[in-house]
Design an enzyme around this catalytic site. Structure first.
Site, PDB file in Angstrom:
ATOM      1  N   ASP A   1      66.415  47.524  17.429  1.00  0.00           N
ATOM      2  CA  ASP A   1      66.654  46.455  18.406  1.00  0.00           C
ATOM      3  C   ASP A   1      66.044  46.847  19.754  1.00  0.00           C
ATOM      4  OD1 ASP A   1      67.562  44.029  19.257  1.00  0.00           O
ATOM      5  OD2 ASP A   1      69.655  44.633  19.512  1.00  0.00           O
TER       6      ASP A   1
ATOM      7  N   GLY B   1      80.687  42.650  20.680  1.00  0.00           N
ATOM      8  CA  GLY B   1      81.617  43.295  21.595  1.00  0.00           C
ATOM      9  C   GLY B   1      81.360  42.929  23.050  1.00  0.00           C
TER      10      GLY B   1
ATOM     11  N   LEU C   1      80.043  43.709  32.191  1.00  0.00           N
ATOM     12  CA  LEU C   1      78.592  43.884  32.322  1.00  0.00           C
ATOM     13  C   LEU C   1      77.807  43.056  31.315  1.00  0.00           C
ATOM     14  CD1 LEU C   1      78.419  47.778  32.726  1.00  0.00           C
ATOM     15  CD2 LEU C   1      78.146  46.079  34.523  1.00  0.00           C
ATOM     16  N   GLY C   2      78.434  42.761  30.219  1.00  0.00           N
ATOM     17  CA  GLY C   2      77.718  41.981  29.211  1.00  0.00           C
ATOM     18  C   GLY C   2      78.623  41.664  28.048  1.00  0.00           C
TER      19      GLY C   2
ATOM     20  N   GLY D   1      78.084  40.650  23.937  1.00  0.00           N
ATOM     21  CA  GLY D   1      77.191  40.357  22.818  1.00  0.00           C
ATOM     22  C   GLY D   1      77.985  39.833  21.642  1.00  0.00           C
TER      23      GLY D   1
HETATM   24  N1  LIG Z   1      75.368  53.352  29.929  1.00  0.00           N
HETATM   25  C1  LIG Z   1      75.252  52.213  30.594  1.00  0.00           C
HETATM   26  N2  LIG Z   1      75.131  52.233  31.919  1.00  0.00           N
HETATM   27  C2  LIG Z   1      75.010  51.086  32.635  1.00  0.00           C
HETATM   28  N3  LIG Z   1      75.032  49.864  32.080  1.00  0.00           N
HETATM   29  C3  LIG Z   1      75.162  49.769  30.750  1.00  0.00           C
HETATM   30  C4  LIG Z   1      75.272  50.934  29.938  1.00  0.00           C
HETATM   31  N4  LIG Z   1      75.404  50.532  28.664  1.00  0.00           N
HETATM   32  C5  LIG Z   1      75.350  49.187  28.687  1.00  0.00           C
HETATM   33  N5  LIG Z   1      75.201  48.720  29.927  1.00  0.00           N
HETATM   34  C6  LIG Z   1      75.127  47.318  30.356  1.00  0.00           C
HETATM   35  O1  LIG Z   1      75.847  46.525  29.450  1.00  0.00           O
HETATM   36  C7  LIG Z   1      75.013  45.523  28.893  1.00  0.00           C
HETATM   37  C8  LIG Z   1      75.384  45.278  27.452  1.00  0.00           C
HETATM   38  O2  LIG Z   1      75.255  46.483  26.741  1.00  0.00           O
HETATM   39  P1  LIG Z   1      74.872  46.503  25.185  1.00  0.00           P
HETATM   40  O3  LIG Z   1      73.540  45.891  25.021  1.00  0.00           O
HETATM   41  O4  LIG Z   1      75.081  47.865  24.696  1.00  0.00           O
HETATM   42  O5  LIG Z   1      76.003  45.535  24.615  1.00  0.00           O
HETATM   43  P2  LIG Z   1      75.957  44.493  23.439  1.00  0.00           P
HETATM   44  O6  LIG Z   1      77.326  43.994  23.272  1.00  0.00           O
HETATM   45  O7  LIG Z   1      75.331  45.088  22.266  1.00  0.00           O
HETATM   46  O8  LIG Z   1      75.039  43.385  24.031  1.00  0.00           O
HETATM   47  P3  LIG Z   1      73.921  42.557  23.275  1.00  0.00           P
HETATM   48  O9  LIG Z   1      74.517  42.128  21.972  1.00  0.00           O
HETATM   49  O10 LIG Z   1      73.628  41.458  24.211  1.00  0.00           O
HETATM   50  O11 LIG Z   1      72.750  43.483  23.107  1.00  0.00           O
HETATM   51  C9  LIG Z   1      73.617  46.031  29.061  1.00  0.00           C
HETATM   52  O12 LIG Z   1      72.685  44.993  29.141  1.00  0.00           O
HETATM   53  C10 LIG Z   1      73.690  46.829  30.345  1.00  0.00           C
HETATM   54  O13 LIG Z   1      73.512  45.975  31.435  1.00  0.00           O
END
Ligand SMILES: Nc1ncnc2c1ncn2[C@@H]1O[C@H](COP(=O)(O)OP(=O)(O)OP(=O)(O)O)[C@@H](O)[C@H]1O
Length: 593
Positions: free
Chosen positions: A311, A174, A168-169, A171
Site C-alpha cells: 500500500d 481503524g 489524525l485519520g 480508515g
Molecule cells: N507515527 C506517526 N506519526 C505521525 N502521524 C501518524 C503516524 N502514524 C500515522 N499518522 C497519521 O495518521 C494517519 C492515518 O494513519 P494510517 O494510514 O496508519 O491509518 P489507516 O487507518 O490505515 O488510514 P488509511 O486506511 O486511510 O490508510 C496518517 O495519514 C498520518 O497522518
C-alpha cells in the site's frame, strides 16, 4: 613364509620381523588390537598365540604355521574391508569414525579436519540459500531469539496509560489519534505518541511493526507497542497500536502544496539552505531525487526482511521531524513472506490508484502459507519465483511521476494517467508521445525534470513502471541506477555512462528475447513449426519498439551536437559579416545556450 627367530625377552615366543610389516602398524593405529593381542573379529583360536611387537608379529611357540598364514591373510582381508568401509563412509560408528577400543582410544592418531572441494561448494550453497532474500537464517534468529528476548524486556501498556487527543485519520480498518502517556514511567523517552484503534488487521499490523522494529527500524515509523483491548460496550475486541509521533506532514500533504518540492527542501535542509541553485528543473530534480532515494532505501530494507508493503502511496509516507527523513507507515496491508503472515494467495487489499497491474504479489497458483517453519524454509524459492517486491516498486514509480508532473498529483490526474497508461499497454514511451502531442506547462515541466542528465530519470521511471513485475527494477538495483549518482561538471562520468549503457543494453536484450520467445511460442504449425505467412505479415507490420537503444541515443546525441554546432557557427558568421569583433567569451556563451 617369513623367517622367525626366538624372542630374546620371552623365549617361548618367536618373532617374525617381516610378517605383514606394511599392514601391522596400520592395523594397530586403527585399534583392532588391544595391548599386544589381536582381538575382535579374529577367530579366537588364532588370536591367542599371536601378538604385535613394534613393526613385527610375534608368534607363541607351538602356533601352527597354518595359523600364522591364515592370520596374515586375515590382516590383508581386514585391510581391504576397512578401506572399503571408511572410503564409502558407511558402517558401524566405530568402524567409520576409527575411534578404536575404549581402553586405548587416547593412543590413536588424531584425524584432522579435512577441507574438500565438494564440501566447500555444498557449504557455500547452503549458506547462500539460508541468507537469500527473505533470509531463512536471520528469520529463525529473529523468531526464536530476538522476538522472545524483546517480549521479556519491553514495557506492557494498557488503555489507562494513554490519553487520546486529536483524531489524525480514519480508515476502513481503524481510527488514528495523537496521544500522550499518562504513566511517564513506561517510556524512557518522552514525547507525543500516535494510537491506532484497529478493528481489523490490528494483530497483523503489530506483528509487521515488531518485525520492522527489530530488522530495519529506520525505514518505518517508530513502533512502541501493540495490545489487545476489550471494549466494555459491545464486548468487541480492538487492537491498540502505539507509535512515536513522527510529524504532521505526509508526502501527500507536502505534494498538495503549490510550493512542492521546494517545501521539502526546506524541511530537509532548513530555510534558505538549498539556494545554491536557482529555482528550476535542476533544483526540483535534486529534491525529487533525494525523496526517491529515501523511499527506495526504506523499501529495500523492508524487502530484504521479506515484507512487501502493498500500500505504498504518498499518504503512507510520513516526514519524520526528528530524523529529517521520510518513513513508511501503515503496514496493515503488508505481507510477511518469510513466514507467510497476512498472505492469502487470492486476496488483495490495495488502493487501485497506486496498485501494480498484476494486483497480486504472488501467482494465484501459489498455495496458502504452510506452518511458519516450513514457510520460512521454502521462502527463498517462492520469493525468487514471484519477485513480490516489484509490486511496491510500481507504486513508488507512480509517486516519482507524480513528483515530476504537477498535473498527476491530484486524484483525478492520477486516475486519468492510469487509464491512458493502461490503454497504451503500460508503455511509457507511447504515453509520452500521446501527451507531448498536446503539451501544457505541467507536462513540459515533468519531462524537463526527467530528461536531465541524458534522461537518466526517464530511464529509471520506465524501469519502475514496467507491466511485468519480473521486468521491473528492484529497490536495490534502482538505488544503484546512475540516476542516483550525482552528475559531475561535465554531466555523467565515463563509468556512469558505461553502466547506463549496460543497463539499457540488458533491458533491450530482455525485450528482444521476450519478443522472440513470445512469437515462437505461439507460432508455426504443430507438424513442422516455423511461422505461417499470416504471422510473417504480422511481424512485418509490427511497429518497431521505440524505446531508447544505445545506438538510437548515440545518434540523437550526435544530431543534437550537429544542430548546436551549426547554430553557433551561423550566429558567429553573422556577427563577422556585421563587422562585430567576435570575442572568445561570446562564442562560448553562444555554444552553451
Ligand atoms: N507515527 C506517526 N506519526 C505521525 N502521524 C501518524 C503516524 N502514524 C500515522 N499518522 C497519521 O495518521 C494517519 C492515518 O494513519 P494510517 O494510514 O496508519 O491509518 P489507516 O487507518 O490505515 O488510514 P488509511 O486506511 O486511510 O490508510 C496518517 O495519514 C498520518 O497522518
Amino acid at each position: 613364509m617369513a623367517m622367525a627367530c626366538r624372542s630374546s625377552r620371552s623365549p617361548s615366543w618367536y618373532e617374525f620381523s617381516d610378517v605383514a610389516v606394511a599392514r601391522v602398524p596400520q592395523l594397530t593405529s586403527r585399534g583392532r588390537i588391544t595391548g599386544q593381542k589381536l582381538v575382535g573379529q579374529w577367530p579366537r583360536g588364532l588370536g591367542l598365540g599371536l601378538r604385535v611387537v613394534g613393526r613385527g608379529l610375534s608368534v607363541r611357540r607351538g602356533t601352527s604355521r597354518r595359523a600364522i598364514v591364515r592370520v596374515r591373510a586375515s590382516f590383508e582381508l581386514a585391510e581391504h574391508l576397512h578401506g572399503l568401509v571408511v572410503g564409502v563412509g558407511v558402517g558401524l560408528p566405530c568402524t567409520v569414525m576409527e575411534c578404536g577400543d575404549v581402553v586405548y582410544r587416547s593412543t590413536l592418531p588424531r584425524q584432522g579436519f579435512q577441507i574438500t572441494t565438494p564440501g566447500v561448494a555444498l557449504t557455500v550453497l547452503i549458506v547462500t540459500y539460508l541468507w537469500a532474500t527473505p533470509g531463512v537464517a536471520p528469520g529463525f534468529w529473529d523468531m526464536f531469539v530476538l522476538a522472545p528476548l524483546e517480549n521479556l524486556f519491553r514495557p506492557v501498556f494498557k488503555k489507562e496509560d494513554l490519553s487520546l487527543g486529536k483524531k489524525l485519520g480514519e480508515g476502513a480498518f481503524g481510527t488514528v489519534f495523537k496521544a500522550s502517556l499518562s504513566n511517564k514511567q513506561l517510556l524512557k523517552k518522552d514525547g507525543p505518541l500516535v494510537v491506532k484503534r484497529a478493528n481489523e488487521y490490528g494483530a497483523v499490523e503489530a506483528w509487521m511493526n515488531e518485525r520492522v522494529r527489530r530488522a530495519c527500524r529506520k525505514s518505518c515509523a517508530d513502533f512502541v507497542h501493540g495490545f489487545l483491548h476489550e471494549t466494555s460496550s459491545k464486548g468487541k475486541e480492538e487492537f491498540w497500536l502505539l507509535w512515536r509521533y513522527e510529524g504532521n506532514a505526509t508526502l501527500a500533504d507536502l505534494m498538495a502544496n503549490r510550493d512542492f518540492p521546494y517545501n521539502v527542501e526546506e524541511l530537509i535542509l532548513g530555510p534558505r539552505k538549498g539556494e545554491d541553485l536557482p529555482r528550476g528543473p535542476e533544483r526540483q530534480n535534486r529534491i525529487v531525487r533525494s525523496i526517491m532515494r529515501q523511499i527506495l532505501s526504506a523499501l529495500a530494507q523492508l524487502h530484504a526482511t521479506g515484507i512487501v508493503h502493498r500500500d505504498i502511496k504518498p499518504q503512507n509516507i510520513i516526514f519524520s521531524e526528528e530524523t529529517k527523513s521520510f518513513k513508511i507507515i501503515d503496514l496493515g496491508a503488508a505481507a510477511d513472506l518469510r513466514v507467510g503472515i497476512n498472505y492469502i494467495p487470492k486476496e488483495f487489499l490495495l488502493d487501485p490508484r497506486y496498485s501494480a497491474p498484476e494486483q497480486y504479489i504472488m501467482s494465484t497458483q501459489t498455495p496458502s502459507a504452510p506452518p511458519a517453519i516450513i514457510a520460512a524454509a521454502l521462502s527463498p524459492v517462492l520469493w525468487q519465483m514471484n519477485l513480490p517486491d516489484r509490486f511496491d516498486i510500481y507504486s513508488a514509480g507512480l509517486i516519482y511521476l507524480q513528483m515530476a508532473f504537477p498535473n498527476l498529483r491530484t486524484d483525478s490526474g492520477l486516475i486519468s494517467f492510469n487509464r491512458q497508461f493502461k490503454r497504451r499497454d503500460y508503455d511509457l514511451v507511447k504515453w509520452r508521445s500521446l501527451v507531448e502531442g498536446k503539451p501544457n506547462q505541467d507536462i513540459m515541466q515533468g519531462f524537463e525534470i526527467l530528461d536531465l542528465d541524458d534522461g537518466v530519470g526517464w530511464e529509471l521511471v520506465q524501469d519502475m513502471l514496467r507491466f511485468k513485475g519480473r521486468k521491473r527494477i528492484s529497490a536495490n538495483a534502482a538505488l544503484a541506477h546512475p540516476y542516483f549518482e550525482r552528475a559531475g561538471f561535465l554531466g555523467l562520468s565515463v563509468m556512469q555512462r558505461l553502466r547506463l549503457n549496460l543497463l539499457r543494453g540488458s533491458q533491450q536484450d530482455n525485450q528482444g528475447v521476450y519478443w522472440v520467445t513470445s512469437l515462437m511460442a505461439k507460432s508455426g504449425t504443430d507438424s513442422v513449426g516455423g511461422f505461417t505467412e499470416a504471422q510473417l505479415q504480422n511481424i512485418r507490420e509490427k511497429e518497431p519498439v521505440t524505446k531508447g537503444s544505445v545506438r538510437r541515443n548515440a545518434m540523437a546525441q550526435a544530431l543534437r551536437l550537429q544542430r548546436k554546432a551549426a547554430r553557433t557557427i551561423a550566429a558567429t558568421v553573422d556577427e563577422i559579416q556585421k563587422g562585430d569583433v567576435v570575442k572568445r567569451v561570446n562564442w562560448w556563451n553562444r555554444w552553451q545556450n
